[in-house]
Design an enzyme around this catalytic site. Structure first.
Site, short mmCIF file in Angstrom:
data_model
loop_
_atom_site.label_atom_id
_atom_site.label_comp_id
_atom_site.label_asym_id
_atom_site.label_seq_id
_atom_site.Cartn_x
_atom_site.Cartn_y
_atom_site.Cartn_z
N TYR A 1 0.86 -1.20 0.00
CA TYR A 1 0.00 0.00 0.00
C TYR A 1 0.90 1.25 0.00
O TYR A 1 0.53 2.30 -0.53
CB TYR A 1 -0.96 -0.01 1.19
CG TYR A 1 -2.15 0.91 0.99
CD1 TYR A 1 -3.04 0.72 -0.07
CD2 TYR A 1 -2.39 1.98 1.85
CE1 TYR A 1 -4.12 1.56 -0.27
CE2 TYR A 1 -3.48 2.82 1.67
CZ TYR A 1 -4.33 2.61 0.60
OH TYR A 1 -5.39 3.45 0.42
N LYS A 6 -3.51 8.51 2.80
CA LYS A 6 -4.77 8.30 3.52
C LYS A 6 -4.70 8.87 4.94
O LYS A 6 -5.72 9.34 5.47
CB LYS A 6 -5.13 6.81 3.56
CG LYS A 6 -5.58 6.23 2.21
CD LYS A 6 -6.83 6.90 1.65
CE LYS A 6 -7.43 6.08 0.50
NZ LYS A 6 -8.56 6.80 -0.16
O1 0WE Z 1 -6.86 2.96 -1.81
C1 0WE Z 1 -6.83 1.90 -2.40
C2 0WE Z 1 -6.21 1.83 -3.78
C3 0WE Z 1 -6.19 3.09 -4.53
C4 0WE Z 1 -5.28 3.06 -5.73
C5 0WE Z 1 -5.22 2.02 -6.63
C6 0WE Z 1 -4.39 2.09 -7.74
C7 0WE Z 1 -4.24 0.96 -8.70
C8 0WE Z 1 -3.78 1.43 -10.07
C9 0WE Z 1 -4.48 4.15 -5.94
N1 0WE Z 1 -3.65 4.24 -7.01
C10 0WE Z 1 -3.61 3.25 -7.90
N2 0WE Z 1 -2.78 3.39 -8.97
C11 0WE Z 1 -2.78 2.53 -10.00
O2 0WE Z 1 -1.97 2.68 -10.95
N3 0WE Z 1 -7.29 0.77 -1.79
C12 0WE Z 1 -7.78 0.84 -0.44
C13 0WE Z 1 -7.29 -0.55 -2.43
C14 0WE Z 1 -5.98 -1.20 -2.15
O3 0WE Z 1 -4.88 -0.88 -2.87
C15 0WE Z 1 -3.84 -1.60 -2.36
C16 0WE Z 1 -4.27 -2.38 -1.30
C17 0WE Z 1 -5.65 -2.11 -1.15
C18 0WE Z 1 -6.56 -2.67 -0.13
C19 0WE Z 1 -2.51 -1.63 -2.76
C20 0WE Z 1 -1.62 -2.46 -2.08
C21 0WE Z 1 -2.05 -3.23 -1.03
C22 0WE Z 1 -3.39 -3.20 -0.62
#
Ligand code: 0WE
Length: 255
Positions: free
Chosen positions: A156, A163
């Site tokens: 993450y 966040k």
């Molecule tokens: O806040 C998120 C993810 C938001 C996000 C996702 C992406 C994927 C594609 C932000 N930036 C990007 N950029 C990209 O290029 N989450 C809460 C979902 C999430 O994302 C993770 C998680 C979880 C849960 C990433 C790593 C580990 C766990």
């Protein structure tokens, strides 16, 4: 039968496709009798969001590029033409460069850090500042966060500090806007296999682990996040502001 949000107007950001949390939120607002306007990030996404707007019974659609103050101001000016009074806004926007969502956190780039904070945290401040102009009878703002803000979740990475920044902004905005009857809260959702999330390394492994370790022994759905969002948008939560509500099957308590 009258809904919890009858006669109220809401702006919902971040509905990119039918798996988006924001899309479930839009459906839940409609179910409770509220009116919804949807935003789309850029021209290339207009058709896809247009299909969602049609399913909502012809919701107004507004282009919103949160990386520009001027674009945010213009978007809210445009919204005012169909919704002169706004009762709430849902902020469901996050982005970090893919290369900063893997590997060692210590290698986080300066630019990735700046972009993650700009798009995922500052965007709440910018949209709240402009939306506030239309929230003349008070209202509620809800954003989406994740437990990676306060505990280390592998990969993450740069989104963790972003966040944490977002959750802090929720408290500062709540203090600023409270006197005018505007509440500001966040939902900390458990991981959900949205289109954005599925691109992440070992995401399904994380879902499997949670399924056996959360108090409720399962993961959460976008519909469950949406119902909690409806609560925070509604008068049922009228004394709640500056809060982060976990909608995570209890994971925050045990994992
Ligand atoms: O806040 C998120 C993810 C938001 C996000 C996702 C992406 C994927 C594609 C932000 N930036 C990007 N950029 C990209 O290029 N989450 C809460 C979902 C999430 O994302 C993770 C998680 C979880 C849960 C990433 C790593 C580990 C766990």
């Amino acid at each position: 039968m009258t809904g919890l949000l009858e006669g109220k107007n809401f702006l919902v950001t971040g509905a990119a496709n039918s798996r988006s949390i924001a899309w479930s939120v839009a459906l839940a607002i409609k179910r409770e009798g509220g009116s919804v306007a949807l935003t789309y990030q850029a021209e290339r996404l207009k058709r896809r969001v247009g299909a969602l707007a049609t399913k909502l019974g012809g919701a107004p659609m507004i282009e919103l590029d949160v990386s520009s103050d001027e674009a945010v101001r213009q978007a809210i000016d445009e919204l005012a033409r169909t919704m002169p009074v706004l009762d709430g806004m849902v902020h469901s926007i996050a982005w970090a460069p893919a290369h900063d969502l893997q590997g060692n956190f210590v290698e986080t780039t300066r630019d990735g850090f700046a972009q993650a904070n700009d798009i995922s945290s500052y965007s709440l401040i910018a949209t709240a500042r402009e939306a506030r102009r239309l929230m003349t009878r008070g209202g509620a703002i809800v954003t989406m966060t994740y437990a990676g803000s306060w505990r280390v979740v592998p990969n993450y990475n740069v989104m963790g500090p972003a966040k944490a920044s977002l959750e802090s902004a929720v408290r500062y905005l709540a203090a600023d806007l409270g006197p005018e009857g505007i509440r500001v809260n966040a939902i900390s959702a458990g991981p959900i296999a949205t289109v954005a999330a599925r691109t992440i390394k070992d995401f399904s492994g994380m879902l499997d682990l949670l399924e056996s370790h959360t108090p409720l022994r399962r993961n959460v759905t976008t519909e469950e996040v949406a119902d909690a969002t409806v609560f925070l948008l509604s008068d049922l939560s009228r004394a709640i502001t500056g809060e982060v509500v976990h909608v995570d099957a209890g994971a925050h308590a045990t994992i």
